[in-house]
Enzyme design. Structure first.
Site, PDB file in Angstrom:
ATOM      1  N   HIS A   1      -7.465  10.376   4.373  1.00 27.93           N
ATOM      2  CA  HIS A   1      -6.755   9.402   5.207  1.00 27.93           C
ATOM      3  C   HIS A   1      -6.861   9.825   6.666  1.00 27.93           C
ATOM      4  O   HIS A   1      -6.808  11.005   6.971  1.00 27.93           O
ATOM      5  CB  HIS A   1      -5.275   9.332   4.809  1.00 27.93           C
ATOM      6  CG  HIS A   1      -5.046   8.589   3.529  1.00 27.93           C
ATOM      7  ND1 HIS A   1      -4.349   9.110   2.481  1.00 27.93           N
ATOM      8  CD2 HIS A   1      -5.433   7.340   3.147  1.00 27.93           C
ATOM      9  CE1 HIS A   1      -4.303   8.215   1.498  1.00 27.93           C
ATOM     10  NE2 HIS A   1      -4.956   7.134   1.873  1.00 27.93           N
ATOM     11  N   GLY A   2      -6.970   8.855   7.566  1.00 26.12           N
ATOM     12  CA  GLY A   2      -7.062   9.183   8.987  1.00 26.12           C
ATOM     13  C   GLY A   2      -8.504   9.396   9.402  1.00 26.12           C
ATOM     14  O   GLY A   2      -9.422   8.842   8.796  1.00 26.12           O
TER      15      GLY A   2
ATOM     16  N   ASN B   1     -10.451   0.584   0.994  1.00 27.69           N
ATOM     17  CA  ASN B   1      -9.325   0.484   1.924  1.00 27.69           C
ATOM     18  C   ASN B   1      -9.723   0.882   3.338  1.00 27.69           C
ATOM     19  O   ASN B   1     -10.300   1.950   3.540  1.00 27.69           O
ATOM     20  CB  ASN B   1      -8.202   1.435   1.491  1.00 27.69           C
ATOM     21  CG  ASN B   1      -7.463   0.928   0.267  1.00 27.69           C
ATOM     22  OD1 ASN B   1      -7.923   0.029  -0.419  1.00 27.69           O
ATOM     23  ND2 ASN B   1      -6.320   1.510   0.003  1.00 27.69           N
TER      24      ASN B   1
ATOM     25  N   THR C   1      -7.457   2.904   9.573  1.00 23.30           N
ATOM     26  CA  THR C   1      -7.594   3.562  10.877  1.00 23.30           C
ATOM     27  C   THR C   1      -8.598   2.869  11.795  1.00 23.30           C
ATOM     28  O   THR C   1      -8.332   2.669  12.981  1.00 23.30           O
ATOM     29  CB  THR C   1      -7.998   5.039  10.661  1.00 23.30           C
ATOM     30  OG1 THR C   1      -7.079   5.617   9.727  1.00 23.30           O
ATOM     31  CG2 THR C   1      -7.955   5.820  11.954  1.00 23.30           C
TER      32      THR C   1
ATOM     33  N   SER D   1     -12.135   4.624   6.329  1.00 24.00           N
ATOM     34  CA  SER D   1     -12.380   4.554   7.773  1.00 24.00           C
ATOM     35  C   SER D   1     -13.203   5.753   8.225  1.00 24.00           C
ATOM     36  O   SER D   1     -12.860   6.883   7.918  1.00 24.00           O
ATOM     37  CB  SER D   1     -11.054   4.565   8.550  1.00 24.00           C
ATOM     38  OG  SER D   1     -10.517   3.276   8.619  1.00 24.00           O
TER      39      SER D   1
ATOM     40  N   ASP E   1       0.832  -1.199   0.000  1.00 24.12           N
ATOM     41  CA  ASP E   1       0.000   0.000   0.000  1.00 24.12           C
ATOM     42  C   ASP E   1       0.875   1.262   0.000  1.00 24.12           C
ATOM     43  O   ASP E   1       1.860   1.340   0.747  1.00 24.12           O
ATOM     44  CB  ASP E   1      -0.872  -0.063   1.277  1.00 24.12           C
ATOM     45  CG  ASP E   1      -1.993   0.952   1.290  1.00 24.12           C
ATOM     46  OD1 ASP E   1      -2.416   1.395   0.207  1.00 24.12           O
ATOM     47  OD2 ASP E   1      -2.461   1.280   2.401  1.00 24.12           O
TER      48      ASP E   1
ATOM     49  N   HIS F   1      -9.799   5.046  -1.221  1.00 25.21           N
ATOM     50  CA  HIS F   1      -8.919   5.129  -0.056  1.00 25.21           C
ATOM     51  C   HIS F   1      -9.614   5.947   1.030  1.00 25.21           C
ATOM     52  O   HIS F   1     -10.531   6.709   0.753  1.00 25.21           O
ATOM     53  CB  HIS F   1      -7.593   5.813  -0.437  1.00 25.21           C
ATOM     54  CG  HIS F   1      -6.645   4.899  -1.148  1.00 25.21           C
ATOM     55  ND1 HIS F   1      -5.451   4.515  -0.595  1.00 25.21           N
ATOM     56  CD2 HIS F   1      -6.723   4.276  -2.344  1.00 25.21           C
ATOM     57  CE1 HIS F   1      -4.830   3.705  -1.434  1.00 25.21           C
ATOM     58  NE2 HIS F   1      -5.582   3.543  -2.503  1.00 25.21           N
TER      59      HIS F   1
HETATM   60 ZN   LIG Z   1      -4.620   5.199   1.067  1.00 19.86          ZN
END
Ligand SMILES: [Zn+2]
Length: 284
Positions: free
Chosen positions: A180-181, A230, A233, A211, A82, A208
């Site tokens: 992300h996060g 994906n 987190t 989460s 990844d 992506h």
């Molecule tokens: Zn990612």
């Protein structure tokens, strides 16, 4: 079973309109949780490792854990690199047996992104390895890659078509409003953009930063063509919660076999939920 590339699994997802969940793992325990759950639910799954994870667990340890996982599992096991930026690191992992990679050159200018991705595709094809690349930039932090609000960029549908054709990649990671996060507020997804990308691009699309995205939003993106989701987190949070709870109730605990088990149990709940969300159960 053995380690396979993600190409055919994602094409099946595209054809049958579900998504394959990609779970970020870090060690033996987290790998076991994903493989066990995938087996029980007969779901194809992708086990993803960032460069940080490979550094933490050791490349050889990790790949051999995957080989054993594939040997034991009754479902196909895909080990995926990844967000890799280093071409040499990708080549090294491929030579050890990795069959699925993401080359993330999304921080580079467009033409340089293409050039770097093409180099990886050329090498990967020789070993029957599938390649994912990203166009656009997600806000947030993944491993050591940090993208601020002002540097984030949505995927341009017209460029996406050119990018896929010229690079020869097997799947495309798109930036359509996820991050992300963790999210401070509910993410705003640009569904129109996703639809346009889907119209122009024939390879499977990857989401992506799933989460913390509400289920109905993820479901809608799958309806509109996302084939890989994906999750990182949320798994970390669940695992830590399980371990923290154990220490709260047993402050004297010191046996990893005792305190890691509740972490695995908590993480398993998330893996199960995401498989159901992606509708990948009973597809393997
Ligand atoms: Zn990612």
């Amino acid at each position: 079973m053995f380690i396979i590339s993600s190409k055919n699994v994602l094409l099946d997802a595209q054809k049958r309109n579900y998504a394959v969940p990609a779970f970020n793992i870090h060690n033996l325990e987290t790998t076991q949780v994903v493989v066990e759950t995938a087996n029980e639910m007969k779901s194809p799954v992708i086990l993803a490792a960032t460069p940080g994870t490979i550094k933490f667990a050791g490349e050889k340890y990790l790949i051999n854990i995957m080989k054993v996982a594939a040997e034991i599992a009754e479902v196909p096991i895909i080990f995926h690199l990844d967000h890799h930026e280093d071409v040499e690191a990708i080549k090294s992992a491929i030579l050890l047996g990795a069959k699925s990679v993401m080359i993330d050159a999304s921080a580079l200018p467009y033409e340089e992104n293409i050039k770097k991705v093409k180099e990886v595709v050329k090498f990967a094809k020789r070993y029957d390895v599938s390649v994912e690349a990203e166009l656009g930039k997600l806000v947030g932090q993944e491993d050591d890659i940090v993208v601020g609000e002002k540097d984030s960029q949505m995927t341009d549908p017209n460029l996406a078509n050119d990018f896929v054709k010229r690079t020869g990649i097997d799947s495309l990671a798109v930036a359509i409003g996820t991050a992300h996060g963790l999210y401070k507020s509910e993410p705003k997804i640009d569904y129109d953009r996703l639809e346009k990308i889907k119209e122009k691009v024939d390879v499977p699309l990857v989401l992506h930063g799933a989460s913390g995205v509400p289920d109905e939003i993820v479901r809608r993106t799958i309806e509109l063509g996302i084939c890989k989701v994906n999750v990182a987190t949320e798994l970390k949070i669940a695992f830590s919660e399980g371990v923290k709870n154990h220490f709260k109730n047993n402050p004297e605990a010191n046996d990893p076999r005792k305190y890691l088990t509740p972490g695995k149990e908590k993480m398993k709940e998330v893996v199960r939920d995401k498989i159901l969300l992606c509708n990948s159960n009973d597809k393997a």
